[in-house]
Scaffold this motif. Sequence first.
Motif, PDB file in Angstrom:
ATOM      1  N   ALA A   1      -0.753  -0.081  -2.933  1.00 29.46           N
ATOM      2  CA  ALA A   1      -0.537  -0.031  -4.389  1.00 29.46           C
ATOM      3  C   ALA A   1      -1.798   0.436  -5.105  1.00 29.46           C
ATOM      4  N   ALA A   2      -2.942  -0.086  -4.702  1.00 24.45           N
ATOM      5  CA  ALA A   2      -4.199   0.336  -5.331  1.00 24.45           C
ATOM      6  C   ALA A   2      -4.456   1.817  -5.099  1.00 24.45           C
ATOM      7  N   ILE A   3      -4.164   2.272  -3.911  1.00 19.77           N
ATOM      8  CA  ILE A   3      -4.410   3.680  -3.589  1.00 19.77           C
ATOM      9  C   ILE A   3      -3.488   4.598  -4.374  1.00 19.77           C
ATOM     10  N   VAL A   4      -2.190   4.299  -4.380  1.00 23.64           N
ATOM     11  CA  VAL A   4      -1.257   5.171  -5.096  1.00 23.64           C
ATOM     12  C   VAL A   4      -1.493   5.103  -6.607  1.00 23.64           C
ATOM     13  N   LEU A   5      -1.868   3.942  -7.111  1.00 24.15           N
ATOM     14  CA  LEU A   5      -2.208   3.830  -8.536  1.00 24.15           C
ATOM     15  C   LEU A   5      -3.386   4.742  -8.868  1.00 24.15           C
ATOM     16  N   GLY A   6      -4.419   4.676  -8.055  1.00 28.56           N
ATOM     17  CA  GLY A   6      -5.596   5.512  -8.287  1.00 28.56           C
ATOM     18  C   GLY A   6      -5.288   6.992  -8.216  1.00 28.56           C
ATOM     19  N   GLN A   7      -4.531   7.394  -7.196  1.00 29.16           N
ATOM     20  CA  GLN A   7      -4.183   8.804  -7.041  1.00 29.16           C
ATOM     21  C   GLN A   7      -3.335   9.306  -8.203  1.00 29.16           C
ATOM     22  N   THR A   8      -2.364   8.514  -8.597  1.00 27.56           N
ATOM     23  CA  THR A   8      -1.461   8.932  -9.682  1.00 27.56           C
ATOM     24  C   THR A   8      -2.211   9.045 -11.001  1.00 27.56           C
ATOM     25  N   LEU A   9      -3.032   8.049 -11.312  1.00 28.94           N
ATOM     26  CA  LEU A   9      -3.770   8.082 -12.579  1.00 28.94           C
ATOM     27  C   LEU A   9      -4.865   9.138 -12.579  1.00 28.94           C
ATOM     28  N   HIS A  10      -5.445   9.399 -11.436  1.00 30.69           N
ATOM     29  CA  HIS A  10      -6.483  10.424 -11.335  1.00 30.69           C
ATOM     30  C   HIS A  10      -5.934  11.791 -11.721  1.00 30.69           C
ATOM     31  N   ASP A  11      -4.649  12.020 -11.439  1.00 26.77           N
ATOM     32  CA  ASP A  11      -4.016  13.310 -11.728  1.00 26.77           C
ATOM     33  C   ASP A  11      -3.453  13.403 -13.139  1.00 26.77           C
ATOM     34  N   GLN A  12      -3.535  12.319 -13.918  1.00 22.38           N
ATOM     35  CA  GLN A  12      -2.986  12.310 -15.272  1.00 22.38           C
ATOM     36  C   GLN A  12      -4.037  12.724 -16.296  1.00 22.38           C
TER      37      GLN A  12
ATOM     38  N   PHE B   1       6.604  -5.931  -6.909  1.00 24.78           N
ATOM     39  CA  PHE B   1       6.839  -5.915  -5.462  1.00 24.78           C
ATOM     40  C   PHE B   1       8.267  -6.387  -5.194  1.00 24.78           C
ATOM     41  N   HIS B   2       9.074  -5.488  -4.644  1.00 25.68           N
ATOM     42  CA  HIS B   2      10.467  -5.792  -4.324  1.00 25.68           C
ATOM     43  C   HIS B   2      10.594  -5.901  -2.807  1.00 25.68           C
ATOM     44  N   ASP B   3      11.329  -6.900  -2.325  1.00 24.17           N
ATOM     45  CA  ASP B   3      11.662  -6.938  -0.898  1.00 24.17           C
ATOM     46  C   ASP B   3      12.495  -5.705  -0.594  1.00 24.17           C
ATOM     47  N   ASN B   4      12.196  -5.046   0.540  1.00 28.79           N
ATOM     48  CA  ASN B   4      13.029  -3.892   0.885  1.00 28.79           C
ATOM     49  C   ASN B   4      13.859  -4.193   2.126  1.00 28.79           C
ATOM     50  N   GLU B   5      14.768  -3.302   2.435  1.00 26.35           N
ATOM     51  CA  GLU B   5      15.734  -3.544   3.507  1.00 26.35           C
ATOM     52  C   GLU B   5      15.134  -3.528   4.910  1.00 26.35           C
ATOM     53  N   VAL B   6      13.925  -3.067   5.082  1.00 26.35           N
ATOM     54  CA  VAL B   6      13.305  -3.039   6.412  1.00 26.35           C
ATOM     55  C   VAL B   6      12.307  -4.178   6.607  1.00 26.35           C
ATOM     56  N   GLY B   7      12.312  -5.131   5.691  1.00 28.16           N
ATOM     57  CA  GLY B   7      11.479  -6.317   5.870  1.00 28.16           C
ATOM     58  C   GLY B   7      10.119  -6.270   5.205  1.00 28.16           C
ATOM     59  N   GLY B   8       9.799  -5.180   4.558  1.00 26.94           N
ATOM     60  CA  GLY B   8       8.513  -5.068   3.875  1.00 26.94           C
ATOM     61  C   GLY B   8       8.707  -5.134   2.377  1.00 26.94           C
ATOM     62  N   TYR B   9       7.831  -4.440   1.668  1.00 23.15           N
ATOM     63  CA  TYR B   9       7.864  -4.430   0.210  1.00 23.15           C
ATOM     64  C   TYR B   9       7.829  -3.005  -0.318  1.00 23.15           C
TER      65      TYR B   9
ATOM     66  N   ALA C   1       4.142   6.355  -9.643  1.00 29.34           N
ATOM     67  CA  ALA C   1       3.373   5.500  -8.730  1.00 29.34           C
ATOM     68  C   ALA C   1       4.307   4.537  -8.006  1.00 29.34           C
ATOM     69  N   THR C   2       4.664   4.904  -6.787  1.00 29.14           N
ATOM     70  CA  THR C   2       5.530   4.088  -5.942  1.00 29.14           C
ATOM     71  C   THR C   2       4.990   4.140  -4.525  1.00 29.14           C
ATOM     72  N   THR C   3       5.021   2.993  -3.845  1.00 26.93           N
ATOM     73  CA  THR C   3       4.568   2.935  -2.469  1.00 26.93           C
ATOM     74  C   THR C   3       5.283   1.784  -1.777  1.00 26.93           C
ATOM     75  N   SER C   4       4.872   1.489  -0.556  1.00 21.91           N
ATOM     76  CA  SER C   4       5.473   0.382   0.178  1.00 21.91           C
ATOM     77  C   SER C   4       4.493  -0.101   1.242  1.00 21.91           C
ATOM     78  N   GLY C   5       4.894  -1.155   1.935  1.00 17.27           N
ATOM     79  CA  GLY C   5       4.093  -1.689   3.023  1.00 17.27           C
ATOM     80  C   GLY C   5       4.903  -2.683   3.826  1.00 17.27           C
ATOM     81  N   GLN C   6       4.496  -2.878   5.069  1.00 19.81           N
ATOM     82  CA  GLN C   6       5.188  -3.821   5.946  1.00 19.81           C
ATOM     83  C   GLN C   6       4.888  -5.266   5.580  1.00 19.81           C
ATOM     84  N   THR C   7       3.685  -5.515   5.060  1.00 16.70           N
ATOM     85  CA  THR C   7       3.266  -6.859   4.668  1.00 16.70           C
ATOM     86  C   THR C   7       2.829  -6.830   3.210  1.00 16.70           C
TER      87      THR C   7
END
Length: 115
Positions: free
Chosen positions: A45-56, A13-21, A31-37
Motif C-alpha cells: 500500500a505504501a509503495i503504490v500510494l507513493g508511485q501513484t501520487l508521484h505521477d500526479q 483493506f478488504h478480505d479477498n477471495e484468495v485469502g489475502g487483502y 491506487a490499488t494493490t494487494s498482499g497475502q498477509t
Amino acid sequence: MTKSNIVTYPAVFHDNEVGGYTVTFPDIEDATTSGQTLGESLVNAAIVLGQTLHDQPTVLPSATTITELMHQYPMAFIQFVAVDLNQVANYKFNPNKPGIFQWQSVDDVFLMVVD
C-alpha cells in the motif's frame, strides 16, 4: 540529506477471495494493490500510494477521515498509510507481477502506520 515530503492517506483493506487483502485508497483513484498477509499489504500500500501520487500533479487530493470511511466500509479494516514521496524514486515496477513493486532494501520503503 533530502528533505522529507511525507503524505498520509487512509487505506481500506478488504478480505479477498484468495485469502489475502485487496487495498484501495478512496481518495486516490488509481491506487490499488494487494498482499497475502496484512503486513505485505501494508508495505505494498505504501509503495503504490507513493508511485501513484508521484505521477500526479502537485495539488494532491484531500484525505477522507477514517470516521467517514468506517461508515462507507463497515466490514473493512481501515488504516492510515504514510509515504515519503521523495523516496519513491527508489521503487522499481516488476513487469512480471503487475501491481507489485520491488525495492532495493527495506530502508528504501518508508511505511508508517498511524492509529
